[in-house]
Design a protein around this motif. Structure first.
Motif, mmCIF file in Angstrom:
data_model
loop_
_atom_site.group_PDB
_atom_site.id
_atom_site.type_symbol
_atom_site.label_atom_id
_atom_site.label_comp_id
_atom_site.label_asym_id
_atom_site.label_seq_id
_atom_site.Cartn_x
_atom_site.Cartn_y
_atom_site.Cartn_z
ATOM 1 N N TRP A 35 0.844 -1.207 0.000
ATOM 2 C CA TRP A 35 0.000 0.000 0.000
ATOM 3 C C TRP A 35 0.871 1.245 0.000
ATOM 4 C CZ3 TRP A 35 -4.459 1.176 -1.648
ATOM 5 C CH2 TRP A 35 -5.266 2.186 -1.102
ATOM 6 N N LYS A 37 1.102 3.851 1.525
ATOM 7 C CA LYS A 37 1.510 4.536 2.754
ATOM 8 C C LYS A 37 2.753 3.903 3.361
ATOM 9 C CE LYS A 37 -3.202 5.940 3.978
ATOM 10 N NZ LYS A 37 -4.364 5.685 4.849
ATOM 11 N N TYR A 58 -6.687 12.445 -11.520
ATOM 12 C CA TYR A 58 -6.995 13.861 -11.361
ATOM 13 C C TYR A 58 -5.703 14.661 -11.518
ATOM 14 C CZ TYR A 58 -11.481 12.081 -9.756
ATOM 15 O OH TYR A 58 -12.679 11.415 -9.684
ATOM 16 N N LEU B 155 -12.853 2.122 -12.351
ATOM 17 C CA LEU B 155 -13.067 1.156 -11.265
ATOM 18 C C LEU B 155 -12.271 -0.122 -11.475
ATOM 19 C CD1 LEU B 155 -16.889 1.183 -10.462
ATOM 20 C CD2 LEU B 155 -15.027 2.291 -9.240
ATOM 21 N N ASN B 236 -17.703 10.106 -8.943
ATOM 22 C CA ASN B 236 -16.286 10.111 -8.602
ATOM 23 C C ASN B 236 -15.843 8.656 -8.474
ATOM 24 O OD1 ASN B 236 -13.758 10.281 -7.521
ATOM 25 N ND2 ASN B 236 -14.300 11.604 -5.809
ATOM 26 N N PRO B 237 -15.474 8.044 -9.606
ATOM 27 C CA PRO B 237 -15.146 6.612 -9.576
ATOM 28 C C PRO B 237 -13.941 6.304 -8.695
ATOM 29 C CG PRO B 237 -14.546 7.585 -11.711
ATOM 30 C CD PRO B 237 -15.329 8.617 -10.952
ATOM 31 N N PHE B 238 -13.060 7.260 -8.561
ATOM 32 C CA PHE B 238 -11.882 7.085 -7.706
ATOM 33 C C PHE B 238 -12.310 6.779 -6.275
ATOM 34 C CE2 PHE B 238 -9.030 9.594 -4.834
ATOM 35 C CZ PHE B 238 -8.006 8.662 -4.783
ATOM 36 N N LYS B 241 -13.953 3.290 -6.014
ATOM 37 C CA LYS B 241 -12.985 2.189 -5.999
ATOM 38 C C LYS B 241 -12.495 1.951 -4.565
ATOM 39 C CE LYS B 241 -9.464 -0.502 -7.408
ATOM 40 N NZ LYS B 241 -9.655 -1.939 -7.301
ATOM 41 N N LEU B 242 -12.249 3.037 -3.829
ATOM 42 C CA LEU B 242 -11.825 2.894 -2.435
ATOM 43 C C LEU B 242 -12.946 2.308 -1.586
ATOM 44 C CD1 LEU B 242 -9.964 6.311 -2.101
ATOM 45 C CD2 LEU B 242 -8.911 4.038 -2.196
ATOM 46 N N GLU B 245 -13.130 -1.536 -2.070
ATOM 47 C CA GLU B 245 -12.104 -2.276 -1.340
ATOM 48 C C GLU B 245 -12.378 -2.246 0.158
ATOM 49 O OE1 GLU B 245 -10.180 -4.131 -3.021
ATOM 50 O OE2 GLU B 245 -10.719 -3.247 -4.945
ATOM 51 N N GLU B 327 -10.158 4.414 7.501
ATOM 52 C CA GLU B 327 -9.007 5.328 7.494
ATOM 53 C C GLU B 327 -7.882 4.802 6.612
ATOM 54 O OE1 GLU B 327 -8.102 6.054 11.641
ATOM 55 O OE2 GLU B 327 -10.093 6.965 11.863
ATOM 56 N N TYR B 328 -7.698 3.474 6.637
ATOM 57 C CA TYR B 328 -6.668 2.874 5.793
ATOM 58 C C TYR B 328 -6.886 3.280 4.336
ATOM 59 C CZ TYR B 328 -3.806 -0.812 3.618
ATOM 60 O OH TYR B 328 -2.874 -1.505 2.872
ATOM 61 N N TYR B 329 -8.157 3.306 3.936
ATOM 62 C CA TYR B 329 -8.487 3.664 2.551
ATOM 63 C C TYR B 329 -8.783 5.163 2.388
ATOM 64 C CZ TYR B 329 -8.515 -1.279 1.446
ATOM 65 O OH TYR B 329 -8.132 -2.585 1.253
ATOM 66 N N ASP B 330 -8.406 5.944 3.359
ATOM 67 C CA ASP B 330 -8.608 7.407 3.301
ATOM 68 C C ASP B 330 -10.069 7.793 3.131
ATOM 69 O OD1 ASP B 330 -5.841 7.733 3.440
ATOM 70 O OD2 ASP B 330 -5.634 7.576 1.260
#
Lengths: 237, 747
Positions: A35, A37, A58, B155, B236-238, B241-242, B245, B327-330
């Motif tokens: 990952w 991070k 982006y 995706l 917002n496909p970005f 995707k998060l 997961e 949080e891991y995936y923001d």
């Protein structure tokens, strides 16, 4: 000989699954997703930067990912001379990070293009192409909207002189022809390497070509190259 | 009554529906409650016009693990795995903002699949547009295709199949139906039933904005362009995707009780449906919902359709672990409420209660309208059209007609579209788009595969909706059988006009009855679906379009078929020899007539034909099969020639004899239950013997190979000529610089 592969995964990467599967199922080698991070790559022998849309593409493909925490370790890994392969978005990240020369622009057609193409091996001096024959043609899928390789004329000449062009789009029999260049890349370039040769980037997807059932297994020729290169080094050949 | 007509119009409720709300509540609703009723009692969420009709579908069967009612249906595909799938419309948004409308349609259907605990594995889409000769259509078409690719490609889910059809009835109201197929371990299938008083309600993903407010309501009224301004969501496909997961990882933990995506009617419908399914209550404090902008009212928060949001019901002791995964995936998440025991959906803004209604009033008590359907006289007249009024095509003209049809938008190549969709990612695609009647993907870790397709012939449905509905299911299943798979179940998207019009209501009833008849005969239940009504603009309703999405299974994915002739064998038509010009593509494209009755369909024969071809493929006796659909036999043969780059030397004398010696009917007439197969010389007698034994009519058409498509004494064209016409169908308009437009979106 066994090598441990890392698949660097950014938010928005989507090729990590195929990269993991190709190494695990296609090569039978140990592989881990790392990952973005994380900060250490010490436990790995080879890096794959997979395709996808890191940070949603982006701003510009790869432009944000190059600042991710893991990139310092990627740069260090590359500087140590170990093999690094950037695929599609991974290639874009490596050019944005300055680890590979040139840039990837919007396809000439202005459209995303998914297809199977042929590429010709232009140099075998990289660890990712060492066991291939010069001029060997591989059948690989592409899937990108920003794959048009570009380099200023001076840079392009330098790349050619220094043997940094790794793959060119070609016909099945290895002829160059503008009709088979899928994205308008300068000089039909599909992949390049750094001056040392250990960092390679390409737009086609070797990690999606690891089984004849899904269209072909030529991708394994690239992904397994580092094993054979590693084996040659280990046996002192 | 205290509300004005304007207020009711805004929430699209009638005066009598308002009176019903007052009666059920025993008081006037608050503004937030009224907005929530408007959304939940819309056709889109409440199915108030379609519910009685939907009950006619068969929904059970040996493979069914989850039928209608959840976010998606699920079928058993062996090895402890399930295929989870659903199709859904995003028609109205796409009519106004095609790129974002289509993109968020993909985003929504993908959320439905991973909400069930399944990894989204394949995307399909069924599209309907007006004629490509109209600039507006070209704008919509390029935008929709761009949006589907833009979202799905990002995706990393392959878009492997679908169908596209052009007709003037869709000019003001295109259809965008998106389907997603996921694969889950059966023991990890999840539902959206809230339970456990005191469990926490967590909202995760995008912040909530003012976009898409009352989208569900506006999806349920006519004239999309006028009504949809300002309610279009942006995808917002970005972020999605998060979310995929994170949510799939979350479901591996013991902390999640239920998961529900926020789609139409946003927080309102997800909270209400979670509570209603679990027969519990939910309390939500809108002040805890993170916003994109200041000053949003509780009404706006509850009815926003901001994309890429999920509602998760979590056990309190697991909250910390859940938040760590996010949080891991923001991903940003907020605890916005909890499960209660009183069955009410209570919405507060801090201390103030702004809505408090029993969940079942929004769902179970939604009024249901059973209407009277009456067929339109005009359709009866069209159907009775006498084909003898159409002059037969001459042998001399037949090649020209063949090329014209190949180049027509409804028949020609879709490659210019499918190449903009990533269809190789996830490394499962065994048979790529347009190479066969359905796409085939493998199921990793097993020897099996899945075949997927969408289908519907709206012209058939318009001219005779019962027959059209039966054809839609039968042809979808035939497509699946043609690649060697056993059809398991279907999902459907019922796209119709205004149900308050008796003519439209008749179409709905009849189409559903026809679909059900075919489902029963073929043993294929309906496991999920969606209804999209009020597809009208101006005075024009769309052609009735009950789109079918189907999934089949191949025991051994190595044994599959595609449509391209390989040469050196025999081409054989399996199925009836007699075709019909009624409702055909030929009649419309060449004679400009939408008329006649669709071909008759013998469902018993259909079952036999499909089973026989499937078995031949499974036994490794053939690997080329292609059904004949729009454009009839000649088009199907031409397509097999083009795809395989191999010719055919054929004699159609026997077929002419059973088609009243009419050449147009023989070449371009359409019929159900027909599949062309190619058999190698060595296996020909074994295959023919087997087909004879099964009692199915078969017709040996000729020998494959060479570079020409010949019909003795009738036509002679090179395969290159066929390919050139076919390839140009959707791209020739781009040659006109006035009309060509770049497709937005990156990659």
């Amino acid at each position: 000989m066994s090598m441990r592969y890392a698949v660097i995964t950014f938010p928005g990467s989507n090729g990590e699954h195929d990269a993991l599967m190709a190494v695990e199922l296609g090569l039978g080698m140990p592989v881990e997703a790392v990952w973005y991070k994380e900060t250490s790559l010490d436990r790995f022998d080879a890096l794959l930067l997979p395709g996808g849309f890191s940070y949603g593409d982006y701003l510009r493909p790869g432009a944000i990912a190059r600042f991710a925490p893991i990139m310092a370790a990627v740069e260090e890994f590359a500087a140590s001379g170990k093999p690094v392969l950037g695929i599609c978005n991974g290639f874009q990240v490596l050019t944005e990070a300055g680890l590979l020369p040139g840039a990837l622009l919007r396809n000439q057609s202005l459209e995303f293009r998914c297809a199977w193409v042929h590429v010709r091996t232009e140099t075998t001096r990289t660890p990712w192409t060492a066991p291939l024959a010069d001029g060997e043609v591989l059948h690989l899928p592409i899937a990108h909207g920003d794959g048009r390789y570009f380099a200023e004329p001076d840079l392009l000449n330098r790349l050619i002189q220094k043997d940094q062009v790794v793959f060119r789009y070609s016909t099945e029999s290895g002829e160059r022809e503008s009709s088979v260049n899928p994205n308008g890349s300068v000089d039909d370039i599909a992949g390049v390497c750094n001056s040392a040769g250990n960092v390679v980037g390409l737009m086609p997807h070797p990690e999606r070509a690891y089984d004849t059932l899904i269209g072909g297994d030529d991708g394994l020729r690239i992904l397994s190259s580092v094993l054979r290169a590693g084996m040659a080094a280990a046996s002192g050949a | 009554m205290q509300v004005t007509a304007e207020v009711l119009a805004e929430v699209a409720l009638t005066e009598s529906e308002y009176a019903l709300i007052v009666e059920k509540l025993g008081r006037e609703p608050t503004p937030v409650e009224l907005g929530m009723f408007g959304a939940m009692w819309s056709e889109h969420c409440g199915y108030k016009n379609s519910r009685p009709i939907l009950k006619r579908f068969p929904t059970t069967g040996e493979h069914v693990l989850q039928g209608p009612g959840e976010n998606a249906g699920a079928v058993d595909i062996g090895d402890g795995l399930a295929a989870v799938f659903k199709i859904e419309s995003h028609n109205h948004p796409s009519a106004v903002e095609p790129y974002q409308g289509a993109a968020t349609g993909v985003g929504g259907i993908v959320r439905d699949i991973f909400t069930m605990g399944a990894r989204p594995t394949a995307l399909l889409n069924s599209l309907r547009f007006g004629p490509l000769t109209e600039p507006r259509t070209r704008y919509l078409f390029s935008g929709v295709v761009g949006g589907i690719g833009g979202y799905g490609n990002c995706l990393g889910i392959p878009t492997v199949s679908g169908d596209i059809f052009f007709h003037s009835s869709y000019a003001g109201n295109p259809l965008v139906n998106a389907m997603c197929v996921g694969i889950a371990r059966q023991d990890q299938l999840t539902t959206a039933e809230a339970s456990g008083v005191g469990n926490l309600v967590v909202l995760v993903g995008a912040d909530t904005g003012r976009d898409g407010i009352q989208g569900a309501t506006f999806a349920s009224v006519v004239n999309p362009e006028a009504s949809h301004r300002g309610v279009i969501q942006v995808g917002n496909p970005f972020l999605e995707k998060l979310l995929i997961e994170a949510c799939l990882e979350l479901l591996q933990t013991p902390h999640v009780v239920a998961m529900q995506d926020l789609g139409a009617a946003g927080l309102t419908s997800s909270a209400v449906e979670c509570a209603s399914r679990g027969t519990v209550g939910i309390e939500i404090d809108v002040d805890k919902v993170s916003r994109r902008e200041k000053g949003m009212t509780p009404y706006e928060v509850m009815l926003s359709e901001s994309q890429e949001r999920m509602l998760v019901v979590v056990r309190p002791e697991g909250l910390e672990s859940v938040q760590q995964i996010f949080e891991y995936y923001d991903l940003h998440s907020d605890v916005i409420g909890h499960v209660t025991d009183d069955g009410n959906v209570r919405i507060t803004s801090g201390e103030e209660v702004v809505a408090n209604v029993p969940a079942r009033l929004y769902t179970d008590e939604c009024p249901v309208y059973t209407r009277e359907g009456v067929e339109k006289k005009a359709v009866q007249t069209l159907r009775a059209f006498e084909m003898s009024a159409i002059p037969d095509v001459s042998a001399q003209d037949s090649a020209g007609v063949l090329l014209k049809l190949l180049k027509s938008p409804n028949i020609g190549s879709r490659e210019s579209v499918t190449r903009t969709y990533d269809h190789t990612i996830l490394s499962n695609t065994v048979v790529a788009p347009i190479k066969a009647d359905a796409a085939v993907i493998r199921v990793k870790g097993t020897g099996s595969g899945l075949a997927v397709k969408t289908d519907c012939n709206p012209r058939y449905c318009y001219l005779e909706p019962f027959s059209g509905g039966a054809h839609a299911v039968a042809e979808a299943a035939r497509n699946i059988s043609c690649v060697g798979a056993q059809p398991l179940a279907i999902t459907n998207c019922l796209n119709f006009g205004n149900p308050e019009d008796p003519g439209v209501y008749y179409q709905m009833q009849q189409a559903v009855d026809g679909m059900s008849a075919a489902c029963n005969a073929l043993g294929i239940p309906v496991i999920s679906g969606n209804v999209s009504l009020y597809n009208e603009s101006g005075d024009t309703a769309i052609f009735p379009t009950p789109t079918v999405g189907i999934v089949g299974r191949l025991d051994n994915v190595d044994r599959h078929a595609s449509m391209g002739f390989q040469g050196g064998g025999a081409a054989i038509l399996v199925g009836p020899g007699e075709a019909s010009l009624g409702a055909s593509e030929y009649l419309e494209e060449v004679h400009g007539k939408t008329a006649g009755a669709p071909p008759e369909i013998d469902l018993e024969l259909e079952v036999k034909v499909q089973r026989a071809v499937r078995q031949l493929i499974a036994d490794g006796l053939i690997n080329v099969a292609h059904d004949t659909s729009e454009g009839g036999l000649a088009i199907a043969l031409a397509e097999s020639c083009i795809q395989g780059r191999a010719g055919l030397e054929s004699d159609l004398g026997e077929l002419l004899a059973v088609n009243n010696q009419r050449l147009d009917q023989t070449l371009f007439g359409e019929a159900a239950s027909r599949i062309i197969i190619e058999v190698s010389r060595e296996r020909e007698s074994a295959v023919l013997d087997r087909l004879h034994e099964s009692g199915i009519p078969i017709w040996r058409l000729g020998a494959t190979g060479g570079e020409r498509f010949r019909v003795t004494g009738i036509l002679d064209v090179t395969v290159d000529e066929l390919a050139a016409s076919w390839s140009a169908a959707l791209t020739s308009y781009r040659e006109d610089p006035e009309t060509s437009q770049p497709v937005p979106g990156r990659g």
